[in-house]
Design a protein around this motif. Structure first.
Motif, mmCIF file in Angstrom:
data_model
loop_
_atom_site.group_PDB
_atom_site.id
_atom_site.type_symbol
_atom_site.label_atom_id
_atom_site.label_comp_id
_atom_site.label_asym_id
_atom_site.label_seq_id
_atom_site.Cartn_x
_atom_site.Cartn_y
_atom_site.Cartn_z
ATOM 1 N N VAL A 113 0.824 -1.205 0.000
ATOM 2 C CA VAL A 113 0.000 0.000 0.000
ATOM 3 C C VAL A 113 0.862 1.261 0.000
ATOM 4 O O VAL A 113 0.551 2.238 -0.695
ATOM 5 C CB VAL A 113 -0.958 -0.007 1.214
ATOM 6 N N ALA A 114 1.946 1.263 0.762
ATOM 7 C CA ALA A 114 2.818 2.438 0.823
ATOM 8 C C ALA A 114 3.365 2.771 -0.559
ATOM 9 O O ALA A 114 3.439 3.951 -0.949
ATOM 10 C CB ALA A 114 3.955 2.207 1.810
ATOM 11 N N TYR A 115 3.754 1.754 -1.308
ATOM 12 C CA TYR A 115 4.274 1.991 -2.658
ATOM 13 C C TYR A 115 3.208 2.645 -3.536
ATOM 14 O O TYR A 115 3.466 3.650 -4.204
ATOM 15 C CB TYR A 115 4.739 0.685 -3.296
ATOM 16 N N HIS A 116 2.026 2.052 -3.559
ATOM 17 C CA HIS A 116 0.987 2.554 -4.452
ATOM 18 C C HIS A 116 0.479 3.934 -4.027
ATOM 19 O O HIS A 116 0.153 4.768 -4.880
ATOM 20 C CB HIS A 116 -0.157 1.551 -4.536
ATOM 21 N N GLN A 117 0.415 4.183 -2.714
ATOM 22 C CA GLN A 117 0.009 5.509 -2.260
ATOM 23 C C GLN A 117 1.053 6.555 -2.632
ATOM 24 O O GLN A 117 0.718 7.663 -3.056
ATOM 25 C CB GLN A 117 -0.225 5.497 -0.746
ATOM 26 N N SER A 118 2.323 6.218 -2.488
ATOM 27 C CA SER A 118 3.387 7.144 -2.875
ATOM 28 C C SER A 118 3.297 7.474 -4.360
ATOM 29 O O SER A 118 3.404 8.642 -4.767
ATOM 30 C CB SER A 118 4.767 6.561 -2.552
#
Length: 230
Positions: A113-118
């Motif tokens: 999720v952190a990757y896609h939110q970034s």
């Protein structure tokens, strides 16, 4: 595109973890009924008085009624990915069908999720700070048979960090073959395992756990904080 399908792995059960944005509450109608007949009756009744019902439930034509696991804890969480399909697609979907994605730990889910939110917020200009709250979910899956894409090299194009061209073709091949889903390597947390289900019918329960606060500092997700709500 024709691809060689990986072998099928038979799983007696599995436990997966996922995160969803807390701005999307669970849809109570899925959780208020015990079976398909009750759902149809209640849906018909509420549709008369609740003009937002279709938006809340999503597109029911994208999932077979017999695949909805009515009566389980968190039925709406299990069904949501299949009725609210991202039209932009995902790693193993071109946006025409849903996938229930899970990681083997909450840390794996956070990394994904952190990757896609970034990536998303990097495309929003002028936003120097934001606080994003996600709901942690623990998913129990019953006996199922999944195509085991962990047998495919991590160097294969389906695991490309930036392009989903090969993985979407691969996902559609599995979906059209009637696959229940796949087991695959996490791209954002090397060494971890993820699962993607093409149907919710084998879900036994989805239980909400902690909430997680993602901090956007204008350039990236700089920190993730776990907290619980009273």
């Amino acid at each position: 595109m024709n691809v060689d399908l990986p072998p099928v792995i038979k799983l007696a059960s599995l436990t997966g973890y996922r995160l969803i944005n807390s701005k999307f509450p669970p849809t109570s109608l899925f959780d208020d009924v015990a079976d398909e007949d009750e759902f149809e009756a209640l849906y018909e009744l509420q549709a008369i008085t609740n003009p937002r019902l279709q938006t809340e439930l999503g597109n029911l034509n994208l999932v077979r009624r017999e695949d909805i696991p009515f009566g389980i804890s968190g039925c709406s969480y299990a069904t949501g990915p299949f009725t609210h399909v991202n039209p932009d697609g995902s790693r193993f979907s071109d946006g025409q069908y849903g996938v229930l994605y899970m990681g083997d730990s909450i840390d794996t889910a956070i990394a994904e999720v952190a990757y896609h939110q970034s990536k998303y917020w990097q495309g929003v200009h002028g936003l120097d700070y934001d606080r994003l709250v996600f709901r942690g979910l623990k998913c129990k899956i019953g006996q199922t048979e999944l195509h085991d894409a962990t047998t495919i090299s991590f160097n294969d194009p389906i695991y490309d960090e930036n392009s989903y061209a090969a993985s979407r073709a691969f996902g559609r091949e599995l979906y059209q073959a009637g696959s229940d889903g796949l087991q695959y390597h996490s791209v954002r947390k090397p060494g971890a395992t993820c699962w993607g289900l093409f149907t919710p019918r084998h879900v036994l329960s989805v239980i909400q756990s902690a909430h997680f606060e993602f901090i956007w500092n204008g350039e990236e997700i700089s920190s993730v904080n776990k907290f619980t709500r009273a």
